[in-house]
Motif scaffolding. Structure first.
Motif, short mmCIF file in Angstrom:
data_model
loop_
_atom_site.label_atom_id
_atom_site.label_comp_id
_atom_site.label_asym_id
_atom_site.label_seq_id
_atom_site.Cartn_x
_atom_site.Cartn_y
_atom_site.Cartn_z
N ARG A 26 0.88 -1.35 0.00
CA ARG A 26 0.20 0.01 -0.04
C ARG A 26 0.80 1.17 -0.15
NH1 ARG A 26 -2.92 -2.50 4.14
NH2 ARG A 26 -2.56 -1.15 5.51
N MET A 27 1.85 1.17 0.95
CA MET A 27 2.84 2.58 0.72
C MET A 27 3.55 2.83 -0.41
SD MET A 27 4.62 2.18 4.74
CE MET A 27 5.35 3.66 4.68
N VAL A 28 3.62 1.75 -1.25
CA VAL A 28 4.47 1.72 -2.61
C VAL A 28 3.61 2.34 -3.44
CG1 VAL A 28 5.62 0.70 -4.43
CG2 VAL A 28 6.44 0.18 -2.06
N ALA A 29 2.20 1.65 -3.57
CA ALA A 29 1.10 2.32 -4.28
C ALA A 29 0.73 3.83 -4.20
CB ALA A 29 -0.20 1.13 -4.10
N ALA A 30 1.13 4.09 -2.86
CA ALA A 30 0.45 5.49 -2.55
C ALA A 30 1.70 6.30 -2.82
CB ALA A 30 0.18 5.44 -0.87
N GLY A 31 2.89 5.89 -3.16
CA GLY A 31 4.15 6.68 -3.52
C GLY A 31 4.71 7.14 -2.18
N HIS A 32 4.48 6.50 -1.14
CA HIS A 32 5.21 6.49 0.14
C HIS A 32 6.55 5.80 0.03
CE1 HIS A 32 1.26 8.00 2.47
NE2 HIS A 32 1.64 8.62 1.12
N LEU A 33 7.53 6.21 -0.65
CA LEU A 33 8.81 5.49 -0.98
C LEU A 33 9.70 5.60 0.04
CD1 LEU A 33 8.61 5.89 -4.77
CD2 LEU A 33 7.46 4.47 -3.43
N GLY A 34 9.54 6.64 1.04
CA GLY A 34 10.84 6.97 2.13
C GLY A 34 11.22 8.34 1.39
N ARG A 35 12.53 8.53 2.01
CA ARG A 35 13.20 9.43 1.86
C ARG A 35 13.13 10.27 0.33
NH1 ARG A 35 17.34 12.51 4.87
NH2 ARG A 35 16.98 11.02 6.61
N LYS A 36 13.42 9.19 -0.50
CA LYS A 36 13.28 9.78 -2.13
C LYS A 36 12.23 10.45 -2.46
CE LYS A 36 13.85 4.89 -3.72
NZ LYS A 36 14.07 4.44 -4.69
N SER A 37 11.07 9.97 -1.94
CA SER A 37 9.82 10.82 -2.22
C SER A 37 9.46 11.81 -1.30
CB SER A 37 8.52 9.65 -2.53
OG SER A 37 8.32 9.19 -1.32
N GLY A 38 10.09 11.84 -0.24
CA GLY A 38 9.81 12.98 0.86
C GLY A 38 8.80 12.22 1.89
N ARG A 39 8.40 11.02 1.66
CA ARG A 39 7.47 10.38 2.82
C ARG A 39 7.60 8.99 2.66
NH1 ARG A 39 0.96 11.48 3.39
NH2 ARG A 39 0.78 10.23 5.12
N GLY A 40 7.57 8.33 3.79
CA GLY A 40 7.72 6.90 4.13
C GLY A 40 7.02 6.91 5.47
N PHE A 41 7.68 6.14 6.24
CA PHE A 41 7.41 6.08 7.78
C PHE A 41 7.38 7.39 8.29
CE2 PHE A 41 8.19 1.60 7.10
CZ PHE A 41 7.10 0.96 7.06
N PHE A 42 8.45 8.19 7.99
CA PHE A 42 8.53 9.64 8.35
C PHE A 42 8.31 10.54 7.25
CE2 PHE A 42 10.98 6.70 11.01
CZ PHE A 42 10.25 7.09 12.32
N THR A 43 8.33 11.99 7.46
CA THR A 43 8.31 12.66 6.17
C THR A 43 9.74 13.59 6.19
OG1 THR A 43 7.18 14.40 7.81
CG2 THR A 43 5.67 13.27 6.29
N TYR A 44 10.08 14.00 5.09
CA TYR A 44 11.43 14.43 4.86
C TYR A 44 11.13 15.91 3.91
CZ TYR A 44 12.49 9.93 6.22
OH TYR A 44 12.72 8.76 7.13
N GLU A 45 11.65 16.76 4.21
CA GLU A 45 11.74 18.18 3.52
C GLU A 45 12.90 18.11 2.42
OE1 GLU A 45 11.91 21.65 5.69
OE2 GLU A 45 10.05 21.21 6.75
N ASN A 46 13.71 17.29 2.76
CA ASN A 46 15.14 17.19 1.87
C ASN A 46 15.09 16.01 1.24
OD1 ASN A 46 17.38 17.34 0.71
ND2 ASN A 46 18.88 17.50 2.36
N LYS A 47 14.77 16.06 -0.21
CA LYS A 47 14.91 14.67 -0.65
C LYS A 47 16.19 14.05 -1.33
CE LYS A 47 10.25 15.62 -2.70
NZ LYS A 47 9.30 15.80 -3.73
N ALA A 48 17.05 14.81 -0.89
CA ALA A 48 18.24 14.39 -1.50
C ALA A 48 18.91 12.92 -1.04
CB ALA A 48 19.53 15.49 -0.88
N MET A 49 19.42 12.17 -2.01
CA MET A 49 19.54 10.88 -1.64
C MET A 49 20.68 10.45 -0.72
SD MET A 49 19.53 8.98 -5.43
CE MET A 49 20.61 9.81 -6.33
N PHE A 50 21.64 11.39 -0.70
CA PHE A 50 22.79 11.26 0.40
C PHE A 50 23.16 12.85 0.83
CE2 PHE A 50 25.47 11.67 -3.11
CZ PHE A 50 25.09 10.66 -4.01
N GLY A 51 23.77 12.76 2.20
CA GLY A 51 24.39 14.09 2.48
C GLY A 51 25.74 13.93 2.41
N GLY A 52 26.28 14.79 3.32
CA GLY A 52 27.81 14.82 3.18
C GLY A 52 28.62 13.68 4.02
#
Ligand SMILES: NC(=O)c1ccc[n+]([C@@H]2O[C@H](COP(=O)([O-])OP(=O)(O)OC[C@H]3O[C@@H](n4cnc5c(N)ncnc54)[C@H](O)[C@@H]3O)[C@@H](O)[C@H]2O)c1
Length: 293
Positions: free
Chosen positions: A267-293
């Motif tokens: 259901r999460m994948v169908a809803a587009g809740h893919l995690g960090r890469k889509s900005g929302r998964g189990f948590f929400t993210y403002e920064n969608k960058a795949m990796f930091g420094g």
């Protein structure tokens, strides 16, 4: 006897793992050619790579001159033929057997005789990926961990037809790249995913059953077991779509019910809740960058 590796190609270099693997190779001094299907994907990864090295400079891990030297070693292409001069090509394309087999057959057609082909597959068989590609003795498993540019482990696995020279050369490359290789058999999930895929599914089922919130599950695991990252946070980083692909590759081979995709994951994948890469998964993210420094 090991071969000398000077130039490394990375297939799927616009993706989460490929972009990180390209950083590892270039940072260690290898000429690095990043290949993906679309230029825009490569450009997005290149800009994140520049951001990663920018932070490395800010944190004093490298000088500005060193950063420029590393970036100058990196090139991008959507032409598979540009990998012809590579001594080692590492693929990190979608986790689908047919896609990887076709890619290896195509690479066999363009690469030099001595070129070693490595797969970053998480769950598929190295022997099956190599099957009928035309250079089965020069195919090896090199499973990097996410994020590849920060994690040292590489699970190295020989397929049934992999030559000792191929395995030794890939192992030597891993060490030269500053990574920590470990040897595993060509078995689904190698070491890490054989343990992690079912465990992460248990966590998703616990969330679905309302046992606790993702934040409380993560807090429990981090506090009690000393893990740096909780499983829900880790799933958001891995990508829920990637976890689903892992389940779909893993379950038919293992028939372990804990490896089958939980309904909440679908259901999460169908809803587009893919995690960090889509900005929302189990948590929400403002920064969608795949990796930091
Ligand atoms: N995400 C993880 O935590 C993780 C960890 C270790 C290994 N892996 C493995 O790495 C591989 C890639 O996973 P990811 O999460 O980086 O996926 P991703 O979806 O982020 O990236 C895959 C990339 O491959 C490209 N691609 C697809 N088919 C291609 C082809 N035929 N030729 C060239 N490029 C192609 C896509 O355009 C995309 O940029 C998979 O085999 C996966 O199992 C993933």
């Amino acid at each position: 006897m090991t071969q000398v590796i000077k130039t490394v190609g990375v297939c799927g270099a616009g993706g989460t793992m490929g972009a990180g693997i390209a950083i590892v190779a270039a940072r260690a001094g290898f000429e690095t050619v990043s290949y993906d299907l679309k230029q825009e994907t490569l450009e997005r990864a290149a800009s994140q790579t520049a951001g990663f090295f920018g932070k490395s400079v800010e944190r004093g891990k490298m000088s500005g001159v060193e950063r420029d030297t590393v970036l100058a070693r990196m090139s991008t292409t959507t032409d598979l033929g540009a990998l012809a001069g590579c001594d080692l090509v590492i693929e990190a394309v979608f986790e689908e057997l047919g896609i990887k087999q076709q890619l290896f057959r195509d690479l066999n057609g363009v690469c030099a005789e001595h070129t070693i082909l490595a797969s970053n597959t998480s769950t598929l068989s190295i022997t099956e990926i190599a099957s009928a590609c035309g250079r089965e003795d020069r195919v090896v498993g090199m499973h990097f961990c996410l994020p590849a540019q920060l994690m040292k482990l590489i699970e190295m696995s020989p397929g049934m037809n992999t030559s000792q020279q191929t395995f030794d050369t890939a192992w030597a490359f891993a060490e030269q790249a500053g990574q920590t290789p470990v040897k595993t058999q060509d078995k689904p999930g190698f070491i890490l995913n054989a343990l992690l895929v079912p465990f992460n599914n248990d966590v998703i089922r616990a969330v679905e059953a309302g046992v606790a919130t993702p934040a409380d599950i993560d807090a429990a695991i981090k506090t009690a077991l000393g893990y740096k990252m909780g499983p829900c946070e880790l799933l958001d980083l891995i990508g829920l779509d990637t976890q689903l692909r892992l389940c779909e590759a893993f379950y038919p081979v293992t028939l372990d019910v804990r490896s089958s995709a939980p309904p909440l994951l679908r259901r999460m994948v169908a809803a587009g809740h893919l995690g960090r890469k889509s900005g929302r998964g189990f948590f929400t993210y403002e920064n969608k960058a795949m990796f930091g420094g």
